[in-house]
Design a protein around this motif. Structure first.
Motif, PDB file in Angstrom:
ATOM      1  N   PRO A   9       0.799  -1.149   0.248  1.00 47.49           N
ATOM      2  CA  PRO A   9      -0.056   0.003   0.050  1.00 47.49           C
ATOM      3  C   PRO A   9       0.690   1.306  -0.051  1.00 47.49           C
ATOM      4  O   PRO A   9       1.862   1.371   0.565  1.00 47.49           O
ATOM      5  N   LEU A  67      -1.249  -8.417   2.462  1.00 53.12           N
ATOM      6  CA  LEU A  67      -1.205  -6.864   2.577  1.00 53.12           C
ATOM      7  C   LEU A  67       0.198  -6.830   3.371  1.00 53.12           C
ATOM      8  O   LEU A  67       0.166  -7.200   4.274  1.00 53.12           O
ATOM      9  N   ASP A  69       1.638  -4.972   6.057  1.00 58.19           N
ATOM     10  CA  ASP A  69       1.223  -4.200   7.429  1.00 58.19           C
ATOM     11  C   ASP A  69       1.679  -2.819   7.577  1.00 58.19           C
ATOM     12  O   ASP A  69       2.696  -2.638   7.241  1.00 58.19           O
ATOM     13  N   VAL A  70       0.740  -2.211   8.355  1.00 58.60           N
ATOM     14  CA  VAL A  70       1.290  -0.614   8.512  1.00 58.60           C
ATOM     15  C   VAL A  70       2.356  -0.602   9.264  1.00 58.60           C
ATOM     16  O   VAL A  70       2.469  -1.328  10.122  1.00 58.60           O
ATOM     17  N   CYS A  87      -4.214   1.426   3.922  1.00 59.25           N
ATOM     18  CA  CYS A  87      -4.368  -0.077   4.146  1.00 59.25           C
ATOM     19  C   CYS A  87      -5.730  -0.248   4.388  1.00 59.25           C
ATOM     20  O   CYS A  87      -6.488  -1.401   4.536  1.00 59.25           O
ATOM     21  N   GLU A 103      -2.155 -10.071   6.844  1.00 61.89           N
ATOM     22  CA  GLU A 103      -1.166  -8.969   6.887  1.00 61.89           C
ATOM     23  C   GLU A 103       0.190  -9.440   7.221  1.00 61.89           C
ATOM     24  O   GLU A 103       0.324 -10.107   8.065  1.00 61.89           O
TER      25      GLU A 103
END
Length: 160
Positions: A9, A67, A69-70, A87, A103
């Motif tokens: 992202p 995805l 992860d942040v 995200c 994630e």
């Protein structure tokens, strides 16, 4: 054979990578990016990312979405907040499409793929390119990062 989509992202560029295969065998891959203009309001950029990710999920019908992860750097908290928003819309697209998702933190992804949690984007791209036997460099780096996430999903996916 399964299909896994990886998503790296970013508000300016969100990387998308898709791999098909079984276990450690990759039978095909595709990649690209979703780009947004800094001249647009953040809400419009987020809607664009959501719409494009939703369309890719509907068209590709992956078995799993992975995805990144942040993360947030103490030095740049606003960047972490913006990344969290991106995200959020990607996770929403995944849930609404019905695709199972997971994630993976960026350091963990680098550790899994390169053996070094602090690997550079160049090192990560090289490992992804070699794993896929890609004939040329995979650019932009957001796309190679996304392919790396998809590979992790493929290698670790356990069909039920």
């Amino acid at each position: 054979m399964i299909k896994v989509i990886g998503i790296d992202p970013g508000l300016a560029d969100t990387g998308i990578g898709i791999v098909r295969g079984s276990g450690l065998d990759v039978h095909g891959y595709a990649y690209g990016t979703i780009s947004t203009s800094k001249d647009e309001p953040t809400a419009c950029r987020l809607e664009h990312i959501y719409t494009k990710v939703s369309r890719v999920l509907a068209d590709e019908k992956p078995d799993l979405m992975v995805l990144e992860d942040v993360f947030s750097l103490e030095k740049y908290p606003k960047s972490g907040i913006v990344l969290g928003k991106v995200c959020g819309v990607v996770l929403l697209a995944g849930i609404r499409s019905g695709v199972p998702l997971t994630e993976v933190p960026v350091r963990q992804a680098k550790q899994i793929l390169t053996g070094n949690g602090n690997a550079s984007k160049v090192q990560l791209e090289r490992v992804v390119r070699n794993t896929l036997c890609a004939p040329a460099a995979i650019r932009p780096f957001h796309a190679s990062d996304a392919l790396g996430l998809a590979l992790i999903g493929l290698f670790r996916f356990k069909p039920e």
